[in-house]
Motif scaffolding. Structure first.
Motif, PDB file in Angstrom:
ATOM      1  N   THR A  54       0.813  -1.211   0.000  1.00  0.00           N
ATOM      2  CA  THR A  54       0.000   0.000   0.000  1.00  0.00           C
ATOM      3  C   THR A  54       0.846   1.260   0.000  1.00  0.00           C
ATOM      4  OG1 THR A  54      -0.104  -0.056   2.435  1.00  0.00           O
ATOM      5  CG2 THR A  54      -1.860  -1.181   1.222  1.00  0.00           C
ATOM      6  N   PHE A  55       2.137   1.093  -0.236  1.00  0.00           N
ATOM      7  CA  PHE A  55       3.038   2.244  -0.144  1.00  0.00           C
ATOM      8  C   PHE A  55       2.757   3.255  -1.242  1.00  0.00           C
ATOM      9  CE2 PHE A  55       6.935   4.421  -1.431  1.00  0.00           C
ATOM     10  CZ  PHE A  55       7.276   5.037  -0.237  1.00  0.00           C
ATOM     11  N   SER A  56       2.592   4.497  -0.854  1.00  0.00           N
ATOM     12  CA  SER A  56       2.516   5.600  -1.815  1.00  0.00           C
ATOM     13  C   SER A  56       3.075   6.826  -1.133  1.00  0.00           C
ATOM     14  CB  SER A  56       1.072   5.851  -2.264  1.00  0.00           C
ATOM     15  OG  SER A  56       0.293   6.337  -1.191  1.00  0.00           O
ATOM     16  N   PHE A  57       3.749   7.647  -1.899  1.00  0.00           N
ATOM     17  CA  PHE A  57       4.320   8.844  -1.299  1.00  0.00           C
ATOM     18  C   PHE A  57       3.948  10.040  -2.166  1.00  0.00           C
ATOM     19  CE2 PHE A  57       7.217  12.065   0.025  1.00  0.00           C
ATOM     20  CZ  PHE A  57       7.396  11.818   1.378  1.00  0.00           C
ATOM     21  N   LYS A  58       3.346  11.018  -1.555  1.00  0.00           N
ATOM     22  CA  LYS A  58       2.946  12.241  -2.225  1.00  0.00           C
ATOM     23  C   LYS A  58       4.160  13.134  -2.414  1.00  0.00           C
ATOM     24  CE  LYS A  58      -0.089  16.196  -1.275  1.00  0.00           C
ATOM     25  NZ  LYS A  58      -0.960  16.756  -0.215  1.00  0.00           N
ATOM     26  N   ASN A  59       4.348  13.655  -3.603  1.00  0.00           N
ATOM     27  CA  ASN A  59       5.449  14.584  -3.860  1.00  0.00           C
ATOM     28  C   ASN A  59       5.052  15.951  -3.322  1.00  0.00           C
ATOM     29  OD1 ASN A  59       7.491  16.222  -4.769  1.00  0.00           O
ATOM     30  ND2 ASN A  59       7.456  15.483  -6.883  1.00  0.00           N
ATOM     31  N   THR A  60       5.439  16.216  -2.075  1.00  0.00           N
ATOM     32  CA  THR A  60       5.090  17.485  -1.438  1.00  0.00           C
ATOM     33  C   THR A  60       6.030  18.618  -1.832  1.00  0.00           C
ATOM     34  OG1 THR A  60       6.411  16.857   0.476  1.00  0.00           O
ATOM     35  CG2 THR A  60       4.048  16.371   0.563  1.00  0.00           C
ATOM     36  N   ALA A  61       7.242  18.297  -2.305  1.00  0.00           N
ATOM     37  CA  ALA A  61       8.226  19.314  -2.717  1.00  0.00           C
ATOM     38  C   ALA A  61       8.335  20.426  -1.679  1.00  0.00           C
ATOM     39  CB  ALA A  61       7.851  19.876  -4.093  1.00  0.00           C
ATOM     40  N   ASN A  62       8.502  20.052  -0.405  1.00  0.00           N
ATOM     41  CA  ASN A  62       8.346  21.015   0.686  1.00  0.00           C
ATOM     42  C   ASN A  62       9.620  21.365   1.454  1.00  0.00           C
ATOM     43  OD1 ASN A  62       8.945  18.847   2.348  1.00  0.00           O
ATOM     44  ND2 ASN A  62       6.880  18.639   3.195  1.00  0.00           N
ATOM     45  N   THR A  63      10.797  20.933   0.983  1.00  0.00           N
ATOM     46  CA  THR A  63      11.983  21.006   1.841  1.00  0.00           C
ATOM     47  C   THR A  63      12.986  22.070   1.445  1.00  0.00           C
ATOM     48  OG1 THR A  63      11.710  18.619   2.189  1.00  0.00           O
ATOM     49  CG2 THR A  63      13.780  19.599   2.897  1.00  0.00           C
ATOM     50  N   ASN A  64      13.247  22.236   0.176  1.00  0.00           N
ATOM     51  CA  ASN A  64      14.261  23.199  -0.259  1.00  0.00           C
ATOM     52  C   ASN A  64      13.870  23.729  -1.628  1.00  0.00           C
ATOM     53  OD1 ASN A  64      16.589  24.747  -0.234  1.00  0.00           O
ATOM     54  ND2 ASN A  64      18.014  23.030  -0.132  1.00  0.00           N
ATOM     55  N   VAL A  65      14.542  24.787  -2.056  1.00  0.00           N
ATOM     56  CA  VAL A  65      14.345  25.336  -3.392  1.00  0.00           C
ATOM     57  C   VAL A  65      15.705  25.850  -3.857  1.00  0.00           C
ATOM     58  CG1 VAL A  65      13.527  27.535  -2.414  1.00  0.00           C
ATOM     59  CG2 VAL A  65      13.046  26.981  -4.811  1.00  0.00           C
ATOM     60  N   VAL A  66      16.151  25.348  -5.024  1.00  0.00           N
ATOM     61  CA  VAL A  66      17.501  25.653  -5.495  1.00  0.00           C
ATOM     62  C   VAL A  66      17.448  26.104  -6.952  1.00  0.00           C
ATOM     63  CG1 VAL A  66      18.530  23.964  -3.919  1.00  0.00           C
ATOM     64  CG2 VAL A  66      18.005  23.292  -6.264  1.00  0.00           C
ATOM     65  N   TRP A  67      18.492  26.806  -7.359  1.00  0.00           N
ATOM     66  CA  TRP A  67      18.632  27.290  -8.729  1.00  0.00           C
ATOM     67  C   TRP A  67      19.871  26.651  -9.342  1.00  0.00           C
ATOM     68  CZ3 TRP A  67      16.090  30.075 -12.343  1.00  0.00           C
ATOM     69  CH2 TRP A  67      16.827  30.596 -13.413  1.00  0.00           C
ATOM     70  N   ALA A 120      11.996  22.911  -6.728  1.00  0.00           N
ATOM     71  CA  ALA A 120      11.523  22.647  -5.370  1.00  0.00           C
ATOM     72  C   ALA A 120      11.775  21.173  -5.073  1.00  0.00           C
ATOM     73  CB  ALA A 120      10.038  22.975  -5.245  1.00  0.00           C
ATOM     74  N   LEU A 121      12.324  20.900  -3.886  1.00  0.00           N
ATOM     75  CA  LEU A 121      12.843  19.570  -3.590  1.00  0.00           C
ATOM     76  C   LEU A 121      12.237  18.972  -2.327  1.00  0.00           C
ATOM     77  CD1 LEU A 121      16.635  20.358  -4.173  1.00  0.00           C
ATOM     78  CD2 LEU A 121      15.025  19.409  -5.829  1.00  0.00           C
ATOM     79  N   VAL A 122      12.018  17.669  -2.379  1.00  0.00           N
ATOM     80  CA  VAL A 122      11.772  16.837  -1.208  1.00  0.00           C
ATOM     81  C   VAL A 122      12.521  15.544  -1.468  1.00  0.00           C
ATOM     82  CG1 VAL A 122       9.648  15.773  -2.107  1.00  0.00           C
ATOM     83  CG2 VAL A 122      10.004  15.914   0.365  1.00  0.00           C
ATOM     84  N   GLU A 123      13.117  14.946  -0.453  1.00  0.00           N
ATOM     85  CA  GLU A 123      14.091  13.887  -0.700  1.00  0.00           C
ATOM     86  C   GLU A 123      13.496  12.552  -1.130  1.00  0.00           C
ATOM     87  OE1 GLU A 123      15.222  12.470   3.731  1.00  0.00           O
ATOM     88  OE2 GLU A 123      15.116  14.625   3.362  1.00  0.00           O
ATOM     89  N   ALA A 124      12.169  12.422  -1.127  1.00  0.00           N
ATOM     90  CA  ALA A 124      11.570  11.123  -1.418  1.00  0.00           C
ATOM     91  C   ALA A 124      11.281  10.881  -2.892  1.00  0.00           C
ATOM     92  CB  ALA A 124      10.271  10.968  -0.637  1.00  0.00           C
TER      93      ALA A 124
END
Length: 460
Positions: free
Chosen positions: A110-123, A130-134
Motif C-alpha cells: 500500500t506504499f505511496s508517497f505524495k510529492n510534497t516538494a516542501n523542503t528546499n528550493v535551489v537554482w 523545489a525539492l523533497v528527498e523522497a
C-alpha cells in the motif's frame, strides 16, 4: 473544519500552522535601507498543509509552499505560491486530503508517497527546483513561482533526489544523491553546469537509512550512514517506517568524486540532518556538522509536543577523518543547541572559517526545532556571536550573501526570516554577517506571517 489532530499537534498551531493564501505584495515597508548592490531573490520552502491531515501529522508531511522576497533598486516585493504537484491537484479536486503521512505509511503493498516538494528550493542550470528527498524535483518558474511540473532531467533520473544538492561554484556542477527504502538504497549523481545529468551510480550500503544530507570536498564525497533504519516490516508495531538502532554505530563513507569504491569509516552512533561543510587537510578530511545525539526525533511522532529529552540535543560537531589510518576522531565545537547550519556557498568543499546557524536562546522553551536566535561561529578563533530576537520570535535558517563577488569570507550579509508574535507577521532581516548582534542593516516587513519551514537560497 478543525480536527483533533490540528487542535493538539503543536506542528499545526501557532506559526507552525499553515498559511492558506497565495498572493503578491509590492513596495514593502522597510525599516533601515536595503544595501546598494544587494539585488536578487531570496527563495524559501516549507511544509504548509492545504487540507486537514487524514491521520497523525508529522511536520515533514505538509505541502510545499515557496515564498520569494525580491530585492531590486533598494525596493522589496513578496510572492508566495503552493507547489502544485499531482498529489495536491488531486486533493484540490476532491476538496480534502487523500494521502497518508509519514506516521501512517503502510506496507509495501500500500506504499505511496505524495510529492510534497516542501523542503528546499535551489537554482541550477537555469531552472528553479523545489525539492523533497523522497522523489524527483518539481520545476517552478523563477519569476512567477508557477509550477511547471515534475523534472527528471529529461528522463535520466530514475529515483529520488536529495533536498540538499551541493553546488560547486568552481566547476558549476551540482552533486546530489538519492536514498530509497527499496534497492538501490543509495545512488550518487552529477549534473553539469548546463543542468544535464551526466553521471549516476549506485552505492552499496550496509542498511537502508534516512540520509537527509551529505558533504563534499574538492576530491571526495562524504555519505553519512546513521542508524536510523528504513523498513516496512512491522510498521504498526514500531509506529512508523523508521527505527533507531544505535548498536549499528555510524559510518561515514568516503568516495572519490571521480567515482570508485566507497571507504566506510566507523564512529559513534548519532544522527545528522545537516553538515555545515567539509574540506581536505593533508591526508585528513575535516567534517563540520550539527550532530544529534540520537535519531529519535525522526522515528517518533514529531507532534508529541514539549521539550525533548537532553539526549536529543544537537550541537555543532567536528569529525576528523584520517584517511591513512582509517580512523575518525570527533569533538563538539560548542555546547549551544543549534540547527540549519550555513557556510559561505563559495567555499562549499573548501576550507572555511565562518558558519551561521539557527540557535536556541537561553530562555527558549517549547517544541523542537524552535529557535529564536542565530549564531555566527568563527572556527579559527574558536568563538561565536549570538543574536537573540526575543521570546516567541522564531527564526528560519540564516543565509550568508557576500557583499560582492570579490568580498572575502564573512564579508557580507546574513539574511534571516523572523516571526513576530506580537504583530503575528514575519520580517525579513538583513544583518551585517560579521556583526550579527549589531543594529540591523534593514528589516523588510512582509504582508503576513510565513510559517516555520525548512530551507532556502539566495539567487543573485
Amino acid at each position: 473544519m478543525a480536527t483533533r489532530e490540528s487542535a493538539t499537534n503543536p506542528f499545526l498551531q501557532g506559526n507552525f500552522a499553515p498559511w492558506r493564501m497565495e498572493g503578491d505584495a509590492f513596495d514593502l515597508e522597510v525599516t533601515g535601507e536595503i544595501p546598494h548592490g544587494l539585488e536578487g531573490t531570496y527563495y524559501c520552502n516549507g511544509p504548509n498543509p492545504a487540507y486537514e491531515p487524514l491521520g497523525r501529522y508529522h511536520w515533514f508531511d505538509g505541502d510545499g509552499m515557496v515564498h520569494a522576497v525580491r530585492l531590486e533598486g533598494g525596493r522589496a516585493s513578496y510572492r508566495n505560491r503552493w507547489v502544485w504537484g499531482r498529489g495536491l491537484a488531486e486533493e484540490r479536486a476532491a476538496g480534502r486530503s487523500l494521502h497518508p503521512g509519514l506516521l501512517d505509511l503502510g506496507g509495501t503493498e500500500t506504499f505511496s508517497f505524495k510529492n510534497t516538494a516542501n523542503t528546499n528550493v535551489v537554482w541550477h542550470g537555469g531552472k528553479l527546483l523545489a525539492l523533497v528527498e523522497a522523489t524527483v524535483p518539481t520545476e517552478l518558474r523563477a519569476d512567477t513561482l508557477e509550477t511547471v511540473g515534475e523534472y527528471d532531467f529529461g528522463g535520466r533520473l530514475s529515483g529520488p533526489m536529495t533536498a540538499h544538492p551541493k553546488m560547486d561554484l568552481a566547476t558549476g556542477e551540482m552533486l546530489f544523491f538519492g536514498y530509497s527504502p527499496f534497492p538501490p538504497y543509495l545512488q550518487f549523481h552529477v549534473a553539469d553546469a548546463a543542468g544535464r545529468l551526466v553521471r549516476s551510480e549506485p552505492i552499496d550500503v550496509a542498511w537502508p537509512s534516512m540520509m537527509h544530507d551529505f558533504a563534499v570536498t574538492e576530491r571526495y564525497v562524504l555519505f553519512l550512514l546513521c542508524p536510523v533504519v528504513f523498513s516496512f516490516d512491522d510498521v504498526a508495531a514500531r509506529g512508523g517506517a523508521f527505527s533507531w538502532e544505535p548498536e549499528r554505530g555510524m559510518r561515514i563513507g568516503v568516495m572519490p568524486r571521480s567515482g570508485g569504491d566507497v571507504r566506510w569509516l566507523a564512529t559513534d552512533p548519532c544522527f545528522v540532518f545537516h553538515p555545515l561543510n567539509a574540506y581536505e587537510d593533508g591526508d585528513a578530511i575535516v567534517l563540520d556538522a550539527v550532530r544529534w545525539t540520537s535519531g529519535r526525533f525522526v522515528v517518533r511522532h514529531a507532534g508529541s509536543g514539549g521539550p525533548q529529552e537532553d539526549e536529543d540535543r544537537a550541537v555543532l560537531h567536528r569529525w576528523r577523518l584520517d584517511l591513512a589510518s582509517g580512523t575518525v576522531r570527533g569533538d563538539a565545537l560548542d555546547d549551544a543547541e543549534c540547527e540549519f547550519p550555513r557556510v559561505d556557498d563559495r567555499l562549499i568543499g573548501r576550507r572555511h572559517r565562518f558558519g551561521w546557524v539557527a540557535s536556541r536562546a537561553r530562555d527558549d522553551d517549547g517544541v523542537r526545532p524552535f529557535f529564536t536566535a542565530i549564531r555566527r561561529y568563527d572556527l579559527e578563533r574558536g568563538d561565536s556571536e549570538l543574536r537573540e530576537f526575543g521570546a516567541g520570535h522564531g527564526v528560519r535558517e540564516p543565509i550568508f550573501v557576500p557583499r560582492s563577488s570579490a568580498a572575502g569570507e564573512g564579508d557580507g550579509y546574513a539574511l534571516v526570516l523572523v516571526y513576530d508574535p506580537e504583530r503575528n507577521t514575519s520580517d525579513f532581516w538583513i544583518l551585517d554577517a560579521a556583526r550579527i548582534s549589531g543594529e540591523p542593516v534593514a528589516r523588510i516587513h512582509l504582508p503576513h506571517r510565513v510559517p516555520y519551514g525548512f530551507h532556502g537560497n539566495w539567487v543573485a
